[in-house]
Write an enzyme that holds these catalytic residues in place. Structure first.
Site, PDB file in Angstrom:
ATOM      1  N   LYS A   1       0.845  -1.219   0.000  1.00 39.47           N
ATOM      2  CA  LYS A   1       0.000   0.000   0.000  1.00 39.47           C
ATOM      3  C   LYS A   1       0.872   1.258   0.000  1.00 39.47           C
ATOM      4  CE  LYS A   1      -2.048  -1.171   3.873  1.00 39.47           C
ATOM      5  NZ  LYS A   1      -1.337  -2.434   4.167  1.00 39.47           N
TER       6      LYS A   1
ATOM      7  N   ARG B   1      -9.875   1.180   8.284  1.00 38.54           N
ATOM      8  CA  ARG B   1      -9.446  -0.160   8.682  1.00 38.54           C
ATOM      9  C   ARG B   1     -10.577  -0.976   9.287  1.00 38.54           C
ATOM     10  NH1 ARG B   1      -3.661   0.521   8.539  1.00 38.54           N
ATOM     11  NH2 ARG B   1      -2.619  -1.281   9.283  1.00 38.54           N
TER      12      ARG B   1
ATOM     13  N   ARG C   1      11.842  -5.809   5.016  1.00 35.19           N
ATOM     14  CA  ARG C   1      11.578  -4.376   4.806  1.00 35.19           C
ATOM     15  C   ARG C   1      12.472  -3.525   5.714  1.00 35.19           C
ATOM     16  NH1 ARG C   1       5.725  -1.910   5.433  1.00 35.19           N
ATOM     17  NH2 ARG C   1       5.860  -2.874   7.491  1.00 35.19           N
TER      18      ARG C   1
ATOM     19  N   ARG D   1      10.995  -1.581  11.326  1.00 39.44           N
ATOM     20  CA  ARG D   1       9.898  -1.070  12.141  1.00 39.44           C
ATOM     21  C   ARG D   1       9.686  -1.951  13.364  1.00 39.44           C
ATOM     22  NH1 ARG D   1       4.947   0.220   8.109  1.00 39.44           N
ATOM     23  NH2 ARG D   1       3.870  -0.982   9.701  1.00 39.44           N
TER      24      ARG D   1
ATOM     25  N   ARG E   1      -0.678  -8.764  13.359  1.00 39.41           N
ATOM     26  CA  ARG E   1      -1.224  -7.768  12.423  1.00 39.41           C
ATOM     27  C   ARG E   1      -2.028  -8.455  11.318  1.00 39.41           C
ATOM     28  NH1 ARG E   1       4.101  -5.206  10.753  1.00 39.41           N
ATOM     29  NH2 ARG E   1       2.890  -4.040   9.229  1.00 39.41           N
TER      30      ARG E   1
HETATM   31  P1  AP5 Z   1       4.891  -1.665   1.849  1.00 40.53           P
HETATM   32  O1  AP5 Z   1       4.619  -0.803   0.676  1.00 40.53           O
HETATM   33  O2  AP5 Z   1       5.624  -1.072   2.998  1.00 40.53           O
HETATM   34  O3  AP5 Z   1       3.550  -2.391   2.342  1.00 40.53           O
HETATM   35  P2  AP5 Z   1       2.295  -1.837   3.176  1.00 40.53           P
HETATM   36  O4  AP5 Z   1       1.086  -2.470   2.601  1.00 40.53           O
HETATM   37  O5  AP5 Z   1       2.356  -0.353   3.248  1.00 40.53           O
HETATM   38  O6  AP5 Z   1       2.623  -2.522   4.560  1.00 40.53           O
HETATM   39  P3  AP5 Z   1       2.476  -1.939   6.048  1.00 40.53           P
HETATM   40  O7  AP5 Z   1       3.205  -2.911   6.931  1.00 40.53           O
HETATM   41  O8  AP5 Z   1       2.905  -0.504   6.113  1.00 40.53           O
HETATM   42  O9  AP5 Z   1       0.954  -2.046   6.249  1.00 40.53           O
HETATM   43  P4  AP5 Z   1       0.196  -2.006   7.590  1.00 40.53           P
HETATM   44  O10 AP5 Z   1      -1.172  -1.779   7.124  1.00 40.53           O
HETATM   45  O11 AP5 Z   1       0.417  -3.187   8.451  1.00 40.53           O
HETATM   46  O12 AP5 Z   1       0.932  -0.833   8.396  1.00 40.53           O
HETATM   47  P5  AP5 Z   1       0.518   0.675   8.708  1.00 40.53           P
HETATM   48  O13 AP5 Z   1       1.751   1.471   8.724  1.00 40.53           O
HETATM   49  O14 AP5 Z   1      -0.609   1.100   7.862  1.00 40.53           O
HETATM   50  O15 AP5 Z   1       5.694  -2.937   1.305  1.00 40.53           O
HETATM   51  C1  AP5 Z   1       6.173  -3.926   2.202  1.00 40.53           C
HETATM   52  C2  AP5 Z   1       7.552  -4.430   1.767  1.00 40.53           C
HETATM   53  O16 AP5 Z   1       7.431  -5.122   0.541  1.00 40.53           O
HETATM   54  C3  AP5 Z   1       8.589  -3.318   1.517  1.00 40.53           C
HETATM   55  O17 AP5 Z   1       9.846  -3.804   1.886  1.00 40.53           O
HETATM   56  C4  AP5 Z   1       8.529  -3.096  -0.009  1.00 40.53           C
HETATM   57  O18 AP5 Z   1       9.750  -2.608  -0.549  1.00 40.53           O
HETATM   58  C5  AP5 Z   1       8.195  -4.504  -0.489  1.00 40.53           C
HETATM   59  N1  AP5 Z   1       7.353  -4.544  -1.691  1.00 40.53           N
HETATM   60  C6  AP5 Z   1       6.287  -3.746  -1.986  1.00 40.53           C
HETATM   61  N2  AP5 Z   1       5.725  -4.118  -3.138  1.00 40.53           N
HETATM   62  C7  AP5 Z   1       6.444  -5.200  -3.588  1.00 40.53           C
HETATM   63  C8  AP5 Z   1       6.342  -6.045  -4.718  1.00 40.53           C
HETATM   64  N3  AP5 Z   1       5.389  -5.872  -5.648  1.00 40.53           N
HETATM   65  N4  AP5 Z   1       7.228  -7.050  -4.838  1.00 40.53           N
HETATM   66  C9  AP5 Z   1       8.188  -7.239  -3.911  1.00 40.53           C
HETATM   67  N5  AP5 Z   1       8.344  -6.476  -2.820  1.00 40.53           N
HETATM   68  C10 AP5 Z   1       7.480  -5.465  -2.656  1.00 40.53           C
HETATM   69  O19 AP5 Z   1      -0.045   0.525  10.196  1.00 40.53           O
HETATM   70  C11 AP5 Z   1       0.814   0.214  11.262  1.00 40.53           C
HETATM   71  C12 AP5 Z   1       0.023   0.212  12.566  1.00 40.53           C
HETATM   72  O20 AP5 Z   1      -0.500   1.528  12.813  1.00 40.53           O
HETATM   73  C13 AP5 Z   1      -1.204  -0.717  12.596  1.00 40.53           C
HETATM   74  O21 AP5 Z   1      -0.869  -2.033  12.959  1.00 40.53           O
HETATM   75  C14 AP5 Z   1      -2.073  -0.025  13.662  1.00 40.53           C
HETATM   76  O22 AP5 Z   1      -1.603  -0.292  14.947  1.00 40.53           O
HETATM   77  C15 AP5 Z   1      -1.813   1.461  13.373  1.00 40.53           C
HETATM   78  N6  AP5 Z   1      -2.776   2.009  12.397  1.00 40.53           N
HETATM   79  C16 AP5 Z   1      -2.498   2.499  11.153  1.00 40.53           C
HETATM   80  N7  AP5 Z   1      -3.616   2.912  10.536  1.00 40.53           N
HETATM   81  C17 AP5 Z   1      -4.633   2.696  11.401  1.00 40.53           C
HETATM   82  C18 AP5 Z   1      -6.037   2.898  11.345  1.00 40.53           C
HETATM   83  N8  AP5 Z   1      -6.628   3.419  10.247  1.00 40.53           N
HETATM   84  N9  AP5 Z   1      -6.792   2.541  12.422  1.00 40.53           N
HETATM   85  C19 AP5 Z   1      -6.218   2.036  13.537  1.00 40.53           C
HETATM   86  N10 AP5 Z   1      -4.895   1.801  13.654  1.00 40.53           N
HETATM   87  C20 AP5 Z   1      -4.104   2.130  12.600  1.00 40.53           C
HETATM   88 MG    MG Z   2       2.625   1.023   4.833  1.00 39.18          MG
END
Ligand code: AP5
Ligand code: MG
Length: 223
Positions: A13, A88, A124, A157, A168
């Site tokens: 994402k 979410r 990552r 992270r 997660r």
């Molecule tokens: P990346 O692009 O970083 O993936 P992502 O989907 O953004 O993964 P996240 O871990 O950031 O998602 P998340 O939803 O768990 O975390 P968030 O920060 O939102 O790609 C991942 C890896 O793969 C990278 O190394 C990249 O280079 C690689 N990659 C990408 N595409 C690729 C491909 N096609 N092929 C190969 N490799 C590839 O949330 C974190 C925490 O914050 C949550 O757990 C929660 O506690 C809180 N939080 C955030 N938003 C909310 C909300 N709306 N409500 C409540 N709590 C929230």
């Molecule tokens: Mg992300």
């Protein structure tokens, strides 16, 4: 246009959101990045959020909805925006519609299996300065562990430890996946295969967006 990126942790994402932002000129909002910033700044909100984030749980709805409301009221978001990691759950989706009800929206799920998520996230590394995302296996920085853009040392992270990743993924299946049905019913849901190269996934997202933007432009001029 509001582009909502759905998908499990690690599905891409953030990576795809950055590419969409560059190509289509819409700003990306990542609730994860906003929360991590609060944690780094040691604010009260950050201290509360950190406990939940490190357990892989969702942060309180009021906190994240408040952050989103604050953001999208700013002038630079009036043309539209990309949502990475929000909504979410159904409550957040409904609150978003109350805050910004008139906007056309499209929800894109980037699909990835649980096994692929685990593999990707352990490799990552993220820049603590500008949030640029890297992968030691398939998307490394030019200089080992140094951000290409702002030269800071890349970090793992806190929630990318295997035991937290599993939690997660569980939270995603229990609370977030239901949004697929929610947006399907609104006829704005699209699924993209996330298990290709970053470029292939982006090509597929771009084709979808070009088609939908053309359609929305057509609807606008024939109104
Ligand atoms: P990346 O692009 O970083 O993936 P992502 O989907 O953004 O993964 P996240 O871990 O950031 O998602 P998340 O939803 O768990 O975390 P968030 O920060 O939102 O790609 C991942 C890896 O793969 C990278 O190394 C990249 O280079 C690689 N990659 C990408 N595409 C690729 C491909 N096609 N092929 C190969 N490799 C590839 O949330 C974190 C925490 O914050 C949550 O757990 C929660 O506690 C809180 N939080 C955030 N938003 C909310 C909300 N709306 N409500 C409540 N709590 C929230
Ligand atoms: Mg992300």
């Amino acid at each position: 246009m509001r582009i909502i990126l759905l998908g499990p942790p690690g599905s891409g994402k953030g990576t795809q959101g950055d590419l969409i932002e560059k190509k289509y000129g819409l700003p990306k909002i990542s609730t994860g990045d906003l929360l991590r910033n609060e944690v780094r700044e040691r604010t009260q909100l950050g201290k509360e959020a950190e406990v939940r984030m490190n357990r892989g749980e969702l942060v309180d709805d009021d906190i994240v909805v408040g952050m989103i409301k604050d953001r999208i009221s700013k002038p630079e978001y009036q043309r539209g925006y990309i949502m990475d990691g929000f909504p979410r759950n159904i409550i957040q989706a409904q609150r978003l519609e109350e805050i910004d009800p008139e906007r056309r929206e499209i929800a894109i799920e980037i699909y990835l299996s649980d096994q692929a998520v685990l593999e990707r996230l352990s490799a990552r590394r993220t820049c603590p300065g500008c949030e640029t995302i890297y992968n030691l296996k398939n998307n490394p920085p030019k200089k080992e562990l140094i951000c290409d853009a702002c030269k800071k040392t890349l970090v793992l992270r806190d929630d990318d430890k295997p035991e937290v990743i599993k939690d997660r993924i569980k939270v995603y299946h229990e609370q977030t996946e239901i949004l697929k049905d929610y947006y399907s019913r609104k006829k704005v849901y699209f699924k993209i295969e996330g298990d290709g190269t970053i470029e292939t996934v982006f090509d597929n997202i771009s084709s979808l967006l070009d088609r939908e933007l053309a359609r929305s432009h057509e609807a606008e001029i024939t109104k």
